[in-house]
Design a protein around this motif. Structure first.
Motif, PDB file in Angstrom:
ATOM      1  N   LEU A  73       9.489  91.262  75.781  1.00 37.88           N
ATOM      2  CA  LEU A  73      10.136  89.957  75.937  1.00 37.88           C
ATOM      3  C   LEU A  73      11.646  90.079  75.841  1.00 37.88           C
ATOM      4  CD1 LEU A  73       7.939  87.345  74.018  1.00 37.88           C
ATOM      5  CD2 LEU A  73       8.492  87.377  76.457  1.00 37.88           C
ATOM      6  N   GLY A  74      12.120  90.917  74.927  1.00 34.45           N
ATOM      7  CA  GLY A  74      13.563  91.123  74.798  1.00 34.45           C
ATOM      8  C   GLY A  74      14.180  91.662  76.077  1.00 34.45           C
ATOM      9  N   LYS A  75      13.511  92.632  76.690  1.00 37.01           N
ATOM     10  CA  LYS A  75      14.019  93.204  77.946  1.00 37.01           C
ATOM     11  C   LYS A  75      13.963  92.184  79.078  1.00 37.01           C
ATOM     12  CE  LYS A  75      13.499  97.673  78.842  1.00 37.01           C
ATOM     13  NZ  LYS A  75      12.826  98.999  79.055  1.00 37.01           N
ATOM     14  N   VAL A  76      12.911  91.378  79.110  1.00 36.67           N
ATOM     15  CA  VAL A  76      12.802  90.339  80.146  1.00 36.67           C
ATOM     16  C   VAL A  76      13.916  89.308  79.969  1.00 36.67           C
ATOM     17  CG1 VAL A  76      11.379  88.431  81.004  1.00 36.67           C
ATOM     18  CG2 VAL A  76      10.331  90.664  80.529  1.00 36.67           C
ATOM     19  N   ILE A  77      14.125  88.860  78.735  1.00 28.63           N
ATOM     20  CA  ILE A  77      15.183  87.888  78.446  1.00 28.63           C
ATOM     21  C   ILE A  77      16.541  88.438  78.878  1.00 28.63           C
ATOM     22  CG2 ILE A  77      16.451  86.788  76.540  1.00 28.63           C
ATOM     23  CD1 ILE A  77      13.638  86.503  75.153  1.00 28.63           C
ATOM     24  N   ASP A  78      16.815  89.695  78.543  1.00 29.75           N
ATOM     25  CA  ASP A  78      18.082  90.322  78.933  1.00 29.75           C
ATOM     26  C   ASP A  78      18.208  90.412  80.450  1.00 29.75           C
ATOM     27  OD1 ASP A  78      18.762  90.614  76.255  1.00 29.75           O
ATOM     28  OD2 ASP A  78      18.237  92.756  76.185  1.00 29.75           O
ATOM     29  N   PHE A  79      17.114  90.809  81.130  1.00 29.18           N
ATOM     30  CA  PHE A  79      17.149  90.920  82.590  1.00 29.18           C
ATOM     31  C   PHE A  79      17.481  89.572  83.230  1.00 29.18           C
ATOM     32  CE2 PHE A  79      15.062  90.226  86.648  1.00 29.18           C
ATOM     33  CZ  PHE A  79      15.623  91.236  87.415  1.00 29.18           C
ATOM     34  N   VAL A  80      16.802  88.530  82.794  1.00 28.63           N
ATOM     35  CA  VAL A  80      17.009  87.197  83.383  1.00 28.63           C
ATOM     36  C   VAL A  80      18.457  86.740  83.183  1.00 28.63           C
ATOM     37  CG1 VAL A  80      16.335  84.759  83.191  1.00 28.63           C
ATOM     38  CG2 VAL A  80      14.585  86.539  83.259  1.00 28.63           C
ATOM     39  N   LYS A  81      19.003  86.995  82.013  1.00 25.13           N
ATOM     40  CA  LYS A  81      20.396  86.615  81.752  1.00 25.13           C
ATOM     41  C   LYS A  81      21.365  87.492  82.537  1.00 25.13           C
ATOM     42  CE  LYS A  81      23.696  85.561  78.133  1.00 25.13           C
ATOM     43  NZ  LYS A  81      23.980  85.579  76.695  1.00 25.13           N
ATOM     44  N   ASP A  82      21.152  88.812  82.500  1.00 20.78           N
ATOM     45  CA  ASP A  82      22.049  89.733  83.202  1.00 20.78           C
ATOM     46  C   ASP A  82      22.045  89.497  84.714  1.00 20.78           C
ATOM     47  OD1 ASP A  82      22.619  90.833  80.721  1.00 20.78           O
ATOM     48  OD2 ASP A  82      21.405  92.640  81.036  1.00 20.78           O
ATOM     49  N   ALA A  83      20.896  89.118  85.256  1.00 22.81           N
ATOM     50  CA  ALA A  83      20.789  88.826  86.690  1.00 22.81           C
ATOM     51  C   ALA A  83      21.312  87.431  87.015  1.00 22.81           C
ATOM     52  CB  ALA A  83      19.346  88.971  87.157  1.00 22.81           C
ATOM     53  N   ARG A  84      21.679  86.681  85.989  1.00 18.48           N
ATOM     54  CA  ARG A  84      22.234  85.332  86.111  1.00 18.48           C
ATOM     55  C   ARG A  84      21.236  84.347  86.708  1.00 18.48           C
ATOM     56  NH1 ARG A  84      28.118  86.736  88.362  1.00 18.48           N
ATOM     57  NH2 ARG A  84      29.111  85.495  86.754  1.00 18.48           N
ATOM     58  N   ILE A  85      19.955  84.591  86.439  1.00 19.69           N
ATOM     59  CA  ILE A  85      18.901  83.675  86.859  1.00 19.69           C
ATOM     60  C   ILE A  85      18.894  82.464  85.941  1.00 19.69           C
ATOM     61  CG2 ILE A  85      16.396  83.412  87.097  1.00 19.69           C
ATOM     62  CD1 ILE A  85      16.355  86.507  87.647  1.00 19.69           C
ATOM     63  N   GLY A  86      19.210  82.690  84.676  1.00 18.47           N
ATOM     64  CA  GLY A  86      19.244  81.633  83.683  1.00 18.47           C
ATOM     65  C   GLY A  86      19.133  82.238  82.297  1.00 18.47           C
ATOM     66  N   ILE A  87      18.891  81.381  81.328  1.00 16.63           N
ATOM     67  CA  ILE A  87      18.720  81.818  79.949  1.00 16.63           C
ATOM     68  C   ILE A  87      17.277  81.513  79.560  1.00 16.63           C
ATOM     69  CG2 ILE A  87      19.478  81.501  77.570  1.00 16.63           C
ATOM     70  CD1 ILE A  87      22.206  80.544  78.799  1.00 16.63           C
ATOM     71  N   VAL A 100       7.779  79.059  78.065  1.00 19.49           N
ATOM     72  CA  VAL A 100       9.172  79.491  78.094  1.00 19.49           C
ATOM     73  C   VAL A 100      10.024  78.424  78.761  1.00 19.49           C
ATOM     74  CG1 VAL A 100       8.683  81.970  78.091  1.00 19.49           C
ATOM     75  CG2 VAL A 100       8.899  80.775  80.258  1.00 19.49           C
ATOM     76  N   ALA A 101      11.235  78.277  78.255  1.00 20.46           N
ATOM     77  CA  ALA A 101      12.218  77.393  78.867  1.00 20.46           C
ATOM     78  C   ALA A 101      13.221  78.262  79.612  1.00 20.46           C
ATOM     79  CB  ALA A 101      12.917  76.555  77.802  1.00 20.46           C
ATOM     80  N   LEU A 102      13.722  77.756  80.719  1.00 17.24           N
ATOM     81  CA  LEU A 102      14.764  78.436  81.477  1.00 17.24           C
ATOM     82  C   LEU A 102      15.957  77.490  81.543  1.00 17.24           C
ATOM     83  CD1 LEU A 102      15.634  80.934  83.086  1.00 17.24           C
ATOM     84  CD2 LEU A 102      14.754  79.808  85.139  1.00 17.24           C
ATOM     85  N   ASP A 103      16.933  77.760  80.692  1.00 18.37           N
ATOM     86  CA  ASP A 103      18.145  76.956  80.664  1.00 18.37           C
ATOM     87  C   ASP A 103      19.119  77.511  81.706  1.00 18.37           C
ATOM     88  OD1 ASP A 103      19.836  74.955  79.816  1.00 18.37           O
ATOM     89  OD2 ASP A 103      20.421  75.953  77.953  1.00 18.37           O
ATOM     90  N   GLU A 104      19.951  76.666  82.239  1.00 20.94           N
ATOM     91  CA  GLU A 104      20.924  77.037  83.269  1.00 20.94           C
ATOM     92  C   GLU A 104      20.243  77.685  84.472  1.00 20.94           C
ATOM     93  OE1 GLU A 104      24.633  78.834  82.058  1.00 20.94           O
ATOM     94  OE2 GLU A 104      24.461  77.978  80.036  1.00 20.94           O
ATOM     95  N   CYS A 105      19.099  77.169  84.859  1.00 25.41           N
ATOM     96  CA  CYS A 105      18.300  77.698  85.978  1.00 25.41           C
ATOM     97  C   CYS A 105      19.143  77.790  87.249  1.00 25.41           C
ATOM     98  CB  CYS A 105      17.089  76.793  86.196  1.00 25.41           C
ATOM     99  SG  CYS A 105      16.095  77.248  87.629  1.00 25.41           S
ATOM    100  N   ILE A 106      19.136  78.951  87.876  1.00 25.00           N
ATOM    101  CA  ILE A 106      19.921  79.177  89.089  1.00 25.00           C
ATOM    102  C   ILE A 106      19.514  78.223  90.215  1.00 25.00           C
ATOM    103  CG2 ILE A 106      18.398  80.994  89.960  1.00 25.00           C
ATOM    104  CD1 ILE A 106      20.911  82.379  91.081  1.00 25.00           C
ATOM    105  N   THR A 107      18.256  77.848  90.257  1.00 26.30           N
ATOM    106  CA  THR A 107      17.765  77.007  91.347  1.00 26.30           C
ATOM    107  C   THR A 107      18.147  75.547  91.190  1.00 26.30           C
ATOM    108  OG1 THR A 107      15.927  78.507  91.770  1.00 26.30           O
ATOM    109  CG2 THR A 107      15.671  76.267  92.571  1.00 26.30           C
TER     110      THR A 107
END
Length: 162
Positions: A73-87, A100-107
């Motif tokens: 989960l930590g790696k997934v969370i980091d990937f999503v943030k680093d890829a700027r998909i969201g938080i 799971v919540a996705l804050d600042e969703c790119i879409t």
């Protein structure tokens, strides 16, 4: 579909670079959704987006694979943030489901309320990530969306679906 991340990651844009604005991404993403909704119907478009997201989630999940759930989960969370998909924020993790919540969703972050949820690709992506870890088919769906006036995106994954 395996291996396509390596293929699309080969970028040769010496003058324009790798970055694209969120506006351009959303125009492509949202207008494709509208078009597919017209062509395939609402249920068909949702299924297509979820299945595509699931396949991407599986491939990304394989690259991030860890033994422990916390590390994964930590790696997934980091990937999503680093890829700027969201938080990505785990809301509830138990034997029955994952929320799971996705804050600042790119879409859709900041979009006005259009009266419908549109992040079906993201729900499928989360499903693929979870399926990679559990080696089991899961059911995922969006329960909140910025585009539906709910100020965050939220995905529920039913773990005992099969």
């Amino acid at each position: 579909m395996a291996g396509w991340i390596e293929m699309v990651s080969q970028i040769r844009r010496p003058h324009l670079g790798e970055d694209v604005s969120v506006l351009v991404f959303r125009a492509f993403r949202v207008f494709m959704g509208i078009y597919l909704d017209d062509v395939l119907g609402h249920k068909g478009a949702i299924t297509l987006f979820q299945n595509a997201g699931r396949e991407l989630g599986k491939e990304v999940g394989e690259k991030l694979k860890e033994e422990s759930l916390e590390a994964y989960l930590g790696k997934v969370i980091d990937f999503v943030k680093d890829a700027r998909i969201g938080i990505l924020v785990p809301v509830d993790v138990n034997r029955e489901r994952l929320v799971v919540a996705l804050d600042e969703c790119i879409t859709c972050a900041g979009m006005p309320n259009i009266g419908k949820r549109i992040c079906h690709f993201e729900a499928g992506f989360v499903a693929g990530i979870v399926e990679t870890y559990t080696n089991k088919k899961v059911r995922a769906y969006e329960t909140k969306c910025n585009a539906h006036g709910e100020n965050i995106c939220e995905v529920v994954v039913e773990l005992n679906y099969a």
